[in-house]
Design an enzyme around this catalytic site. Structure first.
Site, mmCIF file in Angstrom:
data_model
loop_
_atom_site.group_PDB
_atom_site.id
_atom_site.type_symbol
_atom_site.label_atom_id
_atom_site.label_comp_id
_atom_site.label_asym_id
_atom_site.label_seq_id
_atom_site.Cartn_x
_atom_site.Cartn_y
_atom_site.Cartn_z
ATOM 1 C CB CYS A 32 15.858 9.136 29.075
ATOM 2 S SG CYS A 32 15.529 8.351 27.499
ATOM 3 C CB CYS A 35 18.438 9.586 26.575
ATOM 4 S SG CYS A 35 16.749 10.170 26.327
#
Length: 116
Positions: A32, A35
């Site tokens: 991600c 993230c």
């Protein structure tokens, strides 16, 4: 000393739910992009709030039962716990100022119903 702890499903109850203090949990995935963008902020805040807030990360790919239990539909999802109760949830990248302000507000409060 490392300020951010990586947890698996078996550690979550002890390290998050049974902790009386403030715990900030980053539900993330290694693939991600947002993230990875959150990681430096999370590390910085963990240093700033060391001893006042516990910072933990949970990889949702490795902890699918936790992701389901907490209805994690997007990553990153950041959840703030105290005494097993969820105080706040941010889906996506949280605003750094808002997150820091919320931590400042709650970090030194005793565990009471008023904190929720």
């Amino acid at each position: 000393m490392k300020n951010v702890i990586e947890l698996n499903e078996s550690q979550f109850e002890t390290e998050v739910l049974k902790t009386s203090g403030l715990v900030l949990v980053d539900f993330y995935a290694p693939w991600c992009g947002p993230c990875r963008m959150l990681a430096p902020l999370f590390e910085q805040l963990a240093g700033e709030f060391a001893g006042r807030v516990k910072f933990v990360k949970v990889n949702v790919d490795d902890a699918p039962h936790l992701a389901l239990q907490y209805d994690i539909t997007g990553v990153p999802t950041v959840m703030l716990f105290r005494g097993g109760l969820i105080l706040d949830t941010w889906v996506g990248l949280p605003n750094p100022r808002a997150l820091r302000a919320r931590l400042e507000e709650l970090a030194d409060r005793p565990v009471t119903a008023a904190a929720v």
